[in-house]
Scaffold this active site. Structure first.
Site, PDB file in Angstrom:
ATOM      1  N   ASP A 216     -17.218   7.042   1.421  1.00 53.89           N
ATOM      2  CA  ASP A 216     -16.833   7.166   0.008  1.00 53.89           C
ATOM      3  C   ASP A 216     -17.801   8.114  -0.691  1.00 53.89           C
ATOM      4  O   ASP A 216     -18.179   7.897  -1.839  1.00 53.89           O
ATOM      5  CB  ASP A 216     -16.845   5.794  -0.657  1.00 53.89           C
ATOM      6  CG  ASP A 216     -16.172   5.791  -2.033  1.00 53.89           C
ATOM      7  OD1 ASP A 216     -15.282   6.629  -2.257  1.00 53.89           O
ATOM      8  OD2 ASP A 216     -16.548   4.957  -2.875  1.00 53.89           O
ATOM      9  N   ASP A 233     -24.798   3.091  -2.438  1.00 55.07           N
ATOM     10  CA  ASP A 233     -23.465   2.478  -2.321  1.00 55.07           C
ATOM     11  C   ASP A 233     -22.904   2.649  -0.912  1.00 55.07           C
ATOM     12  O   ASP A 233     -22.008   3.458  -0.671  1.00 55.07           O
ATOM     13  CB  ASP A 233     -22.497   3.059  -3.355  1.00 55.07           C
ATOM     14  CG  ASP A 233     -22.873   2.703  -4.774  1.00 55.07           C
ATOM     15  OD1 ASP A 233     -23.608   1.715  -4.952  1.00 55.07           O
ATOM     16  OD2 ASP A 233     -22.453   3.407  -5.706  1.00 55.07           O
TER      17      ASP A 233
END
Length: 283
Positions: A216, A233
């Site tokens: 991502d 993340d």
């Protein structure tokens, strides 16, 4: 006969009162497998006498919120007593009451949950299943951070994980309580942009050599501090070999990065970069 060495000192945290917004350090309650890679950096506070103090929220998200937390030994003056105080980022995945897990099966394909009851509950998205999912995502991100740190990928050092909470290195200014800017909002010169692009490409190569992809990657989960790019993340990290969607997600990472930098005057060849990364992953 004593089981402790001569240097053993009984923790003295019981003499300190805990105020609202504080708790005893959770470090002693964690297993070795729930702590970051050794050797632990010198700034990690491991004393059982330490207290965790909430300093406020840094970021809200759909699945987790990030808070600022100080871990310190009461009565210790950092500049005098060896710096036994540190500001950490506390990422907390939401439980059953308000979680909003939207992660696609594209990311989790190839991952296994040992407990079949847990698997069924997660599939049904029951309250119990959501609670299990929160713990699973926290564990997955902590494991990804540990793995990335161990192979030299610039990520926040993962201090510990306990349930749905990950404590990690705070990337930013602890005195001002201000996080480092995201790449998407950082003020960068043309030369800075080129240097950041080169660092991001190196990050992608290191992931690929470990047969993984961020999954991502975007300018919103890359921080820039003093010219250094740090990736954050990581709960959706992808196993390129075990996940049938792995190389598709890797290609998407490549195109996201190349498109963003290209719009800012940094040329690149996404097809060539994707080919290089595939070669890295395949050995």
């Amino acid at each position: 006969m004593s089981f402790f060495g001569d240097d053993f000192v009984v923790p003295t945290f019981t003499v300190f009162d805990i105020d609202d917004g504080q708790r005893r350090s959770t470090w002693p309650a964690t297993m070795p497998s729930e702590r970051g890679p050794r050797p632990h950096p010198d700034w990690v506070v491991t004393s059982a006498a330490a207290v965790d103090t909430e300093l406020g929220i840094l970021k809200t998200g759909k699945e987790a919120d990030v808070f600022l937390l100080e871990r310190a030994v009461p009565g210790i003056v950092p500049d005098v007593d060896g710096g036994r105080s540190v500001v950490l980022a506390a990422k907390r995945y939401r439980g059953a009451e308000n979680s909003d897990f939207h992660r696609s099966g594209d990311y989790t394909a190839g991952r296994r949950v040992r407990n079949t009851r847990d698997m069924r509950a997660m599939a049904r998205k029951s309250d119990y299943g959501r609670s299990v999912a929160a713990v699973q995502w926290a564990a997955a991100e902590f494991s990804a951070l540990c793995g990335a740190w161990s192979v030299g990928i610039p990520v926040p050092y993962p201090v510990q994980v306990q349930g749905t909470e990950i404590l990690m290195e705070f990337i930013g200014d602890p005195l001002a309580r201000r996080a480092a800017p995201r790449l998407a909002s950082a003020s960068l010169t043309d030369g800075d942009l080129r240097a950041c692009f080169d660092q991001v490409v190196e990050i992608m190569h290191r992931f690929a050599l470990a047969q993984t992809a961020h999954g991502d990657l975007s300018p919103y989960n890359l921080l820039v501090q003093d010219g250094r790019v740090v990736v954050i993340d990581l709960p959706q990290i992808v196993d390129l070999i075990g996940n049938p969607n792995g190389f598709d997600l890797l290609e998407r990472d490549v195109r996201n990065v190349c498109t963003w930098f290209g719009r800012r005057g940094v040329p690149s060849d996404p097809d060539d970069l994707f080919g290089q990364l595939c070669a890295d992953a395949m050995g």
